[in-house]
Design an enzyme around this catalytic site. Structure first.
Site, PDB file in Angstrom:
ATOM      1  N   ASP A 241       0.366  -1.177   0.152  1.00  0.00           N
ATOM      2  CA  ASP A 241      -0.208  -0.109  -0.411  1.00  0.00           C
ATOM      3  C   ASP A 241       1.187   1.094  -0.084  1.00  0.00           C
ATOM      4  OD1 ASP A 241      -2.807   0.917   1.011  1.00  0.00           O
ATOM      5  OD2 ASP A 241      -1.469   2.160   2.747  1.00  0.00           O
ATOM      6  N   GLU A 303       1.339  -0.620  -4.969  1.00  0.00           N
ATOM      7  CA  GLU A 303       0.632   1.187  -5.209  1.00  0.00           C
ATOM      8  C   GLU A 303       0.901   1.828  -5.347  1.00  0.00           C
ATOM      9  OE1 GLU A 303      -3.033   3.435  -4.002  1.00  0.00           O
ATOM     10  OE2 GLU A 303      -1.422   2.839  -3.079  1.00  0.00           O
TER      11      GLU A 303
HETATM   12  C1  NOJ Z   1      -4.205   2.928  -0.314  1.00  0.00           C
HETATM   13  C2  NOJ Z   1      -5.044   2.503  -0.432  1.00  0.00           C
HETATM   14  O1  NOJ Z   1      -5.746   2.227  -1.610  1.00  0.00           O
HETATM   15  C3  NOJ Z   1      -6.936   3.484   0.138  1.00  0.00           C
HETATM   16  O2  NOJ Z   1      -7.594   2.636  -0.251  1.00  0.00           O
HETATM   17  C4  NOJ Z   1      -6.024   3.747   1.299  1.00  0.00           C
HETATM   18  O3  NOJ Z   1      -7.431   4.609   2.123  1.00  0.00           O
HETATM   19  C5  NOJ Z   1      -4.742   4.333   1.265  1.00  0.00           C
HETATM   20  N1  NOJ Z   1      -3.696   4.021   0.758  1.00  0.00           N
HETATM   21  C6  NOJ Z   1      -3.991   4.803   2.853  1.00  0.00           C
HETATM   22  O4  NOJ Z   1      -3.587   3.182   3.393  1.00  0.00           O
END
Ligand code: NOJ
Ligand code: CA
Length: 598
Positions: A241, A303
């Site tokens: 993430d 991500e």
């Molecule tokens: C990216 C995640 O996909 C999202 O849903 C989240 O709010 C943020 N990172 C913080 O962890």
């Protein structure tokens, strides 16, 4: 709601039912290079205990469905114990399961049952921040001298004479304001005051998500230990993430303003000091070494939102010191019409953009395998972003086809295969995502893309026995659901199944290079996948990105692709069934053709 159209799905006889049979997907290369990875938002997939919230046993119960779809791996969004401020992305314990989702034993069973079906399980790993209720943060916030005092980003702030300044607090040595202009991505200042320490802490996301201090080696050790805990239990890897945000400028220089106010009215900073710092790559290299220690192709998915494909290359790392195997290519699928435009807005299919970024994916990543994605739990669904309201079912097939027929691993978000739409709340009282509450009405949050999976046309769409589901079940469940679409040969679901079967069974589709055809055509995107062996057949994909019929002329010879004739493998208009040559053929509005060169 858009009325769904009946699509005639054409399957050439070559695509026999044997092609649909599930088999392990790793004939050549690592399994993940060709994987279809299916993202599950666990709250929204399947509830088995009647509390209106999905759970791990629900995922286990639906594994047969996932197998029938042709899924190689599932990525489960965070299911760890959490106060659920950010629905799991605020983790309070990295080595357990939130009781509302089940138990560790349920997770072990899910991993084992998935394995029986050749499905691997990836977990979401949130490295940048914990929950403010995590014992590490609770301890850290208690004093300046505790053993975890330096596990988060603490700062005394800047002295001020203006006691009414925004975020001004009385510290141990007088009044202070935050040390710089850093804003939170989730609105407001990135600094939060803690009286017990007389200091601010930094949070890139919600204030309930304090950023860890990755300059402290003890933090890295604790997080790597947590990942080993799950790898030892058999998870196949992680989706990392927000990994671009691990490090911040240690000197806390100002970001500088973007010139815009966020939805709460706070001046946005541009995040150059809080995102994309080079130090993160050292962590990624060490993490890859740790993961490779398992010797059975565990995978790191990132991500990654970067502005240019070339920047993605850095996330694979050098060949001699690799980092992530699959940093997400979000450039193809989450584009906007104009710089600065919100991705939530409806955007017309931009053929020049798709052509350019697909070519870059093929040519600018030094032979690394891309991971393509059009949908996730943070963005308006592609059904609505690209749909024009009149041709959505056809446009969804264009997107599905790009996702599954380019040379890439593919990320699919639950419900995308059904044509699930975005159901954004219409009044603030109904919003569950905090950014939608503080940002209303400018920012309505992400609830719309997180509504419960639609399994049947029955009560709660088969998601839950409880009428009070955590987000409402969409009314279009009557036609958009797994049961109805499974029974309809021309459904989007069966289109996805067929694409998955072609990917799995056709060596050209798996490994063949991608070559653009007719590259100046402003209406039709055409590309070939070239055979990997002398006896193989080239494949040609043609996508009409307009509402008008288009006559297409493809010169396969000029592209070095032999064979006089073609046969249709898949098309979504009756006229495409009889195509025998690509020298001249007609594509109806928004039609898709996949042809095999004979
Ligand atoms: C990216 C995640 O996909 C999202 O849903 C989240 O709010 C943020 N990172 C913080 O962890
Ligand atoms: Ca950070």
């Amino acid at each position: 709601m858009f009325k769904r159209q009946l699509i005639s799905l054409l399957l050439a006889s070559a695509l026999s039912s044997s092609l649909r049979a599930q088999a392990p997907a790793s004939a050549h290369g690592a399994w993940y290079e060709h994987a279809v990875i299916y993202e599950i938002y666990p709250r929204s997939f399947q509830d088995t205990n009647g509390d209106g919230v999905g759970d791990l046993n629900g995922i286990t119960q639906r594994l047969d469905y996932l197998q029938s779809l042709g899924v190689d791996a599932i990525w489960i969004a965070p299911m760890y114990p959490s106060p659920q401020v950010d629905f799991g992305y605020d983790i309070a314990n990295y080595e357990a399961v939130d009781p509302q989702y089940g138990t560790l034993a349920d997770m072990d069973r899910l991993i084992a049952e998935a394995k029986k079906r050749h499905i691997r399980v990836l977990l979401d790993m949130v490295l940048n921040h914990t929950s403010d209720k995590h014992p590490w943060f609770v301890e850290s916030a208690g004093s300046k001298t505790n053993p975890r005092a330096d596990w988060f980003i603490w700062n005394d702030g800047k002295a001020t004479n203006d006691t009414h300044a925004p975020n001004a607090h009385q510290g141990p040595h007088g009044w202070v304001v935050p040390p710089n202009d850093w804003s939170s991505l989730f609105q407001g200042s990135a600094w939060e005051w803690v009286p017990a320490r007389g200091q601010f802490y930094y949070h890139f996301f919600y204030k309930q998500q304090p950023d860890l201090n990755w300059r402290n080696p003890a933090v890295e050790k604790a997080m790597f230990d947590a990942m080993r805990f799950w790898l030892d239990r058999g998870v196949a890897g992680f989706r990392l993430d927000a990994v671009t945000t691990l490090f911040e400028d240690p000197e806390l220089h100002d970001d500088g303003p973007t010139g815009k106010l966020d939805a709460s009215g706070f001046p946005e900073s541009n995040h150059v000091r809080t995102s994309g710092l080079p130090e993160v790559h050292d962590v990624m290299r060490r993490l890859r070494v740790m993961v490779d220690g398992y010797h059975d192709e565990r995978v790191l998915v990132g991500e990654i939102y970067v502005p240019a494909t070339a920047e993605l290359l850095g996330w694979y790392g050098p060949r001699s010191a690799p980092e992530l195997q699959l940093p997400m290519d979000t450039l193809v699928g989450f584009h906007t019409e104009a710089p600065g435009q919100e991705t939530g807005k409806n955007v017309a299919l931009n053929i020049a953009h798709f052509r350019k970024t697909i070519v870059e994916m093929e040519a600018a990543l030094d032979g690394h395998q891309p991971l393509l994605v059009f949908d996730n739990h943070d963005n308006t669904r592609s059904w609505d972003r690209f749909g024009d309201g009149a041709h959505n079912p056809l446009i969804a097939r264009l997107i599905a086809t790009m996702l599954f027929t380019t040379r890439s691993a593919a990320l699919l978000y639950y419900g995308q295969e059904l044509g699930m739409a975005t159901h954004t709340p219409t009044q603030r009282e109904d919003v569950r995502d905090p950014i939608g509450i503080t940002g209303w009405p400018k920012e309505k949050g992400r609830d719309g893309e997180r509504t419960p999976m639609q399994w049947t046309s029955g009560p709660q769409a088969g998601f839950s026995s409880n009428p009070q589901t955590w987000l409402p079940v969409a009314a279009d469940r009557s036609s958009v659901n797994v049961a109805s679409e499974s029974a309809d040969a021309s459904s989007l679901l069966n289109w996805y199944r067929t694409l998955a079967a072609i990917r799995r069974g056709n060596p050209t589709m798996r490994d063949g290079a991608l070559v653009m055809l007719d590259a100046t055509n402003p209406a039709v995107l055409s590309y070939a996948r070239t055979p990997v062996s002398p006896s193989g057949h080239a494949l040609v994909v043609s996508l009409n990105m307009t509402a008008q019929p288009q006559v297409v002329h493809l010169d396969l010879k000029a592209a070095g692709i032999g064979g006089p004739g073609v046969k249709t493998l898949l098309g979504d208009a009756a006229a495409l069934n009889g195509v025998t040559s690509l020298a001249t053929f007609m594509l109806p509005p928004y039609a898709t053709l996949i042809a095999e060169v004979q």
